[in-house]
Design a protein around this motif. Structure first.
Motif, PDB file in Angstrom:
ATOM      1  N   VAL A 154       4.927  13.728   9.286  1.00 20.35           N
ATOM      2  CA  VAL A 154       5.319  12.950   8.105  1.00 20.35           C
ATOM      3  C   VAL A 154       4.065  12.507   7.352  1.00 20.35           C
ATOM      4  O   VAL A 154       3.968  12.622   6.123  1.00 20.35           O
ATOM      5  N   ALA A 155       3.062  11.999   8.085  1.00 23.05           N
ATOM      6  CA  ALA A 155       1.847  11.471   7.463  1.00 23.05           C
ATOM      7  C   ALA A 155       1.144  12.534   6.609  1.00 23.05           C
ATOM      8  O   ALA A 155       0.646  12.226   5.524  1.00 23.05           O
ATOM      9  N   ASN A 156       1.129  13.759   7.078  1.00 19.41           N
ATOM     10  CA  ASN A 156       0.410  14.821   6.347  1.00 19.41           C
ATOM     11  C   ASN A 156       1.024  15.116   4.989  1.00 19.41           C
ATOM     12  O   ASN A 156       0.348  15.654   4.124  1.00 19.41           O
ATOM     13  N   GLU A 157       2.288  14.750   4.792  1.00 20.99           N
ATOM     14  CA  GLU A 157       2.902  14.917   3.461  1.00 20.99           C
ATOM     15  C   GLU A 157       2.240  13.983   2.437  1.00 20.99           C
ATOM     16  O   GLU A 157       2.272  14.238   1.241  1.00 20.99           O
TER      17      GLU A 157
ATOM     18  N   ALA B  88       0.829  -1.208   0.000  1.00 24.37           N
ATOM     19  CA  ALA B  88       0.000   0.000   0.000  1.00 24.37           C
ATOM     20  C   ALA B  88       0.861   1.254   0.000  1.00 24.37           C
ATOM     21  O   ALA B  88       1.944   1.277   0.587  1.00 24.37           O
ATOM     22  N   THR B  89       0.360   2.296  -0.643  1.00 23.00           N
ATOM     23  CA  THR B  89       0.977   3.620  -0.512  1.00 23.00           C
ATOM     24  C   THR B  89       0.713   4.086   0.922  1.00 23.00           C
ATOM     25  O   THR B  89      -0.204   3.582   1.583  1.00 23.00           O
ATOM     26  N   PRO B  90       1.465   5.070   1.408  1.00 24.43           N
ATOM     27  CA  PRO B  90       1.187   5.584   2.760  1.00 24.43           C
ATOM     28  C   PRO B  90      -0.262   6.076   2.905  1.00 24.43           C
ATOM     29  O   PRO B  90      -0.889   5.837   3.943  1.00 24.43           O
ATOM     30  N   GLN B  91      -0.806   6.707   1.848  1.00 23.82           N
ATOM     31  CA  GLN B  91      -2.204   7.178   1.919  1.00 23.82           C
ATOM     32  C   GLN B  91      -3.141   5.995   2.180  1.00 23.82           C
ATOM     33  O   GLN B  91      -4.033   6.070   3.019  1.00 23.82           O
ATOM     34  N   GLN B  92      -2.972   4.926   1.407  1.00 20.94           N
ATOM     35  CA  GLN B  92      -3.842   3.757   1.558  1.00 20.94           C
ATOM     36  C   GLN B  92      -3.628   3.102   2.912  1.00 20.94           C
ATOM     37  O   GLN B  92      -4.587   2.674   3.557  1.00 20.94           O
ATOM     38  N   ALA B  93      -2.383   3.002   3.367  1.00 21.50           N
ATOM     39  CA  ALA B  93      -2.098   2.383   4.670  1.00 21.50           C
ATOM     40  C   ALA B  93      -2.777   3.181   5.791  1.00 21.50           C
ATOM     41  O   ALA B  93      -3.309   2.590   6.737  1.00 21.50           O
TER      42      ALA B  93
END
Length: 189
Positions: A184-187, A161-166
């Motif tokens: 980091v997540a908000n990027e 998964a991409t970070p968005q999907q994860a």
């Protein structure tokens, strides 16, 4: 040649065949795979052969239904991923949740030797002895729903998964969000 010499014994045949078949890439075998090497012995003799091969250190039982051929010397960091791919070959699975977020730097502390995957199969946690644990979390999402949100990781032999999907999967699976580094997540969001 004596009829019961080492070369005709089931153990000798099993080890020779595995030595030819196995490599750093191919080192996990199911009991069915191994049964094909010695089809001529009884079921009882076969079970005895497997446990002897394990006790003598030729095969290591990773989990139910999966053995590792020690002589192939696989890269231990990938065993859990390869085992997950092999165990659920008929399901749609992808690396997600804490594992995907840890690999992209969104989560810093993650239990070592524990991998998390979303799976079309049922949720379960599988202990793989010294290699660690595989956690499958059920998802109803289909591959066609995730185009562009997962990519194939050839080293792991799994979709990832991409970070968005994860992050979406973390929310959907009601996982603990405390470890997420939102700067980091908000990027990715």
């Amino acid at each position: 040649m004596h009829p019961h010499s080492k070369s005709t014994q089931p153990m000798g045949r099993l080890l020779r065949k595995l030595t030819r078949l196995a490599s750093e890439e191919r080192y996990l075998f199911t009991p069915e795979d191994l049964r094909g090497v010695v089809p001529d012995i009884s079921e009882g003799a076969y079970k005895t052969l497997l446990s002897r091969a394990a006790s003598e250190g030729h095969l290591a039982r990773v989990c139910r239904g999966l053995y590792l051929f020690e002589a192939a010397k696989p890269s231990s960091g990938l065993v859990l991923f390869h085992a997950a791919a092999r165990l659920r070959a008929k399901e749609f699975n992808y690396i997600s949740l804490e594992t995907a977020l840890s690999d992209s730097g969104v989560i810093s502390q993650i239990p070592i030797n524990w991998i998390t995957l979303m799976s079309s199969g049922r949720s379960s946690t599988i202990s793989c002895g010294r290699w660690g644990t595989i956690e499958f979390v059920h998802t109803r999402q289909k591959p066609q729903d995730l185009v562009g949100l997962v990519h194939y990781d050839a080293r792991c032999r799994l979709w990832r998964a991409t970070p968005q999907q994860a992050l979406r999967d973390m929310k959907a699976a009601k996982r603990n969000m405390d470890l997420i580094d939102w700067s980091v997540a908000n990027e990715f969001v």
